[in-house]
Design a protein around this motif. Sequence first.
Motif, PDB file in Angstrom:
ATOM      1  N   GLY A 164       0.816  -1.216   0.000  1.00 28.10           N
ATOM      2  CA  GLY A 164       0.000   0.000   0.000  1.00 28.10           C
ATOM      3  C   GLY A 164       0.846   1.262   0.000  1.00 28.10           C
ATOM      4  N   ILE A 165       1.911   1.253   0.771  1.00 23.63           N
ATOM      5  CA  ILE A 165       2.805   2.415   0.823  1.00 23.63           C
ATOM      6  C   ILE A 165       3.567   2.544  -0.486  1.00 23.63           C
ATOM      7  CG2 ILE A 165       4.858   3.348   1.979  1.00 23.63           C
ATOM      8  CD1 ILE A 165       3.624   2.184   4.613  1.00 23.63           C
ATOM      9  N   GLN A 166       4.041   1.438  -1.026  1.00 23.03           N
ATOM     10  CA  GLN A 166       4.747   1.487  -2.307  1.00 23.03           C
ATOM     11  C   GLN A 166       3.817   1.932  -3.439  1.00 23.03           C
ATOM     12  OE1 GLN A 166       8.084   1.235  -2.977  1.00 23.03           O
ATOM     13  NE2 GLN A 166       8.248   1.281  -0.746  1.00 23.03           N
ATOM     14  N   ALA A 167       2.532   1.582  -3.360  1.00 24.13           N
ATOM     15  CA  ALA A 167       1.561   2.043  -4.367  1.00 24.13           C
ATOM     16  C   ALA A 167       1.377   3.556  -4.278  1.00 24.13           C
ATOM     17  CB  ALA A 167       0.226   1.323  -4.192  1.00 24.13           C
ATOM     18  N   ALA A 168       1.322   4.091  -3.065  1.00 28.68           N
ATOM     19  CA  ALA A 168       1.201   5.546  -2.907  1.00 28.68           C
ATOM     20  C   ALA A 168       2.434   6.248  -3.462  1.00 28.68           C
ATOM     21  CB  ALA A 168       1.004   5.896  -1.431  1.00 28.68           C
ATOM     22  N   ILE A 169       3.597   5.667  -3.253  1.00 33.05           N
ATOM     23  CA  ILE A 169       4.843   6.239  -3.781  1.00 33.05           C
ATOM     24  C   ILE A 169       4.841   6.182  -5.304  1.00 33.05           C
ATOM     25  CG2 ILE A 169       7.346   5.891  -3.903  1.00 33.05           C
ATOM     26  CD1 ILE A 169       7.087   4.862  -0.919  1.00 33.05           C
ATOM     27  N   ALA A 170       4.436   5.046  -5.866  1.00 31.39           N
ATOM     28  CA  ALA A 170       4.382   4.898  -7.325  1.00 31.39           C
ATOM     29  C   ALA A 170       3.408   5.888  -7.946  1.00 31.39           C
ATOM     30  CB  ALA A 170       4.004   3.466  -7.701  1.00 31.39           C
ATOM     31  N   ASP A 171       2.282   6.109  -7.281  1.00 31.49           N
ATOM     32  CA  ASP A 171       1.308   7.085  -7.766  1.00 31.49           C
ATOM     33  C   ASP A 171       1.942   8.473  -7.822  1.00 31.49           C
ATOM     34  OD1 ASP A 171      -1.457   7.904  -8.487  1.00 31.49           O
ATOM     35  OD2 ASP A 171      -1.352   8.943  -6.559  1.00 31.49           O
ATOM     36  N   ASP A 172       2.653   8.825  -6.773  1.00 33.66           N
ATOM     37  CA  ASP A 172       3.311  10.135  -6.768  1.00 33.66           C
ATOM     38  C   ASP A 172       4.385  10.225  -7.849  1.00 33.66           C
ATOM     39  OD1 ASP A 172       3.909  12.810  -5.411  1.00 33.66           O
ATOM     40  OD2 ASP A 172       5.876  11.826  -5.496  1.00 33.66           O
ATOM     41  N   ARG A 173       5.129   9.162  -8.036  1.00 35.49           N
ATOM     42  CA  ARG A 173       6.222   9.179  -9.018  1.00 35.49           C
ATOM     43  C   ARG A 173       5.717   9.291 -10.453  1.00 35.49           C
ATOM     44  NH1 ARG A 173      10.870  10.804  -7.906  1.00 35.49           N
ATOM     45  NH2 ARG A 173      11.758   9.506  -9.523  1.00 35.49           N
ATOM     46  N   ALA A 174       4.449   9.054 -10.702  1.00 46.02           N
ATOM     47  CA  ALA A 174       3.911   9.082 -12.064  1.00 46.02           C
ATOM     48  C   ALA A 174       3.454  10.467 -12.513  1.00 46.02           C
ATOM     49  CB  ALA A 174       2.751   8.098 -12.175  1.00 46.02           C
ATOM     50  N   TRP A 175       3.037  11.342 -11.594  1.00 43.12           N
ATOM     51  CA  TRP A 175       2.390  12.582 -12.022  1.00 43.12           C
ATOM     52  C   TRP A 175       3.354  13.591 -12.636  1.00 43.12           C
ATOM     53  CZ3 TRP A 175       3.377  17.510 -10.407  1.00 43.12           C
ATOM     54  CH2 TRP A 175       4.071  17.679  -9.206  1.00 43.12           C
ATOM     55  N   LEU A 176       4.562  13.740 -12.102  1.00 45.62           N
ATOM     56  CA  LEU A 176       5.472  14.763 -12.626  1.00 45.62           C
ATOM     57  C   LEU A 176       5.952  14.435 -14.039  1.00 45.62           C
ATOM     58  CD1 LEU A 176       6.764  17.492 -12.081  1.00 45.62           C
ATOM     59  CD2 LEU A 176       8.682  16.281 -10.987  1.00 45.62           C
ATOM     60  N   PRO A 177       6.376  13.196 -14.334  1.00 41.99           N
ATOM     61  CA  PRO A 177       6.723  12.909 -15.727  1.00 41.99           C
ATOM     62  C   PRO A 177       5.536  13.084 -16.672  1.00 41.99           C
ATOM     63  CG  PRO A 177       7.118  10.975 -14.335  1.00 41.99           C
ATOM     64  CD  PRO A 177       6.664  12.086 -13.445  1.00 41.99           C
ATOM     65  N   ALA A 178       4.335  12.765 -16.191  1.00 41.64           N
ATOM     66  CA  ALA A 178       3.138  12.948 -17.021  1.00 41.64           C
ATOM     67  C   ALA A 178       2.905  14.432 -17.298  1.00 41.64           C
ATOM     68  CB  ALA A 178       1.925  12.327 -16.352  1.00 41.64           C
TER      69      ALA A 178
END
Length: 193
Positions: free
Chosen positions: A121-135
């Motif tokens: 769950g924590i790694q999913a929250a981190i992955a979600d955050d890591r996706a928005w800036l490159p997008a």
Amino acid sequence: MEASEGSPQPVERLLATADRLFYAEGIRAVGIDRILAESRVAKSTLYAHFRTKEDLVAKYLHRRSDTTRTRVTQAVEARAEQSPTARILAAFEVFDELFSEPGFRGCPFANASAEYPHHAGIQAAIADDRAWLPALFSRVLAPVAGEAGSGLAAALVQLYDGAVAGAHLDRAADSAITAARTARALLAAYEIP
């Protein structure tokens, strides 16, 4: 224990307290009992909304991401009529503001990843955050960068990552400004207006 009139709702107080303590002191260093005491929220309220401490941590990370994402996106979109370079540099201006805030302690997602490297769950929250800036960077660059856009966006994200680390680890007050100068040079090398 719950609320006095005019104070924020219990869940909001809980999240605000968890955010402040987790970011300032580290997630594992802060116990649930302390969060409950400082937020003045009953344990039953906590567990009605969050099954585990890790669920609270994931929500804290999503909340941090949403706040930063909104702030950066608004700055970039406020310059919608300007060049792609000006829009990208607007993001770095916000990063400079963020890194200059009192109590800045680096990237909350890197910090959380170090403390919880295997929690889904924590790694999913981190992955979600890591996706928005490159997008965001890819969207700004798409009309002018062609096939180079995604690689260029990834390079700009690495500049951001380095700036966060420099601001925290080196106490480099100008790390976002240095990253912005590098971003400007990189965009010019790709002939991005």
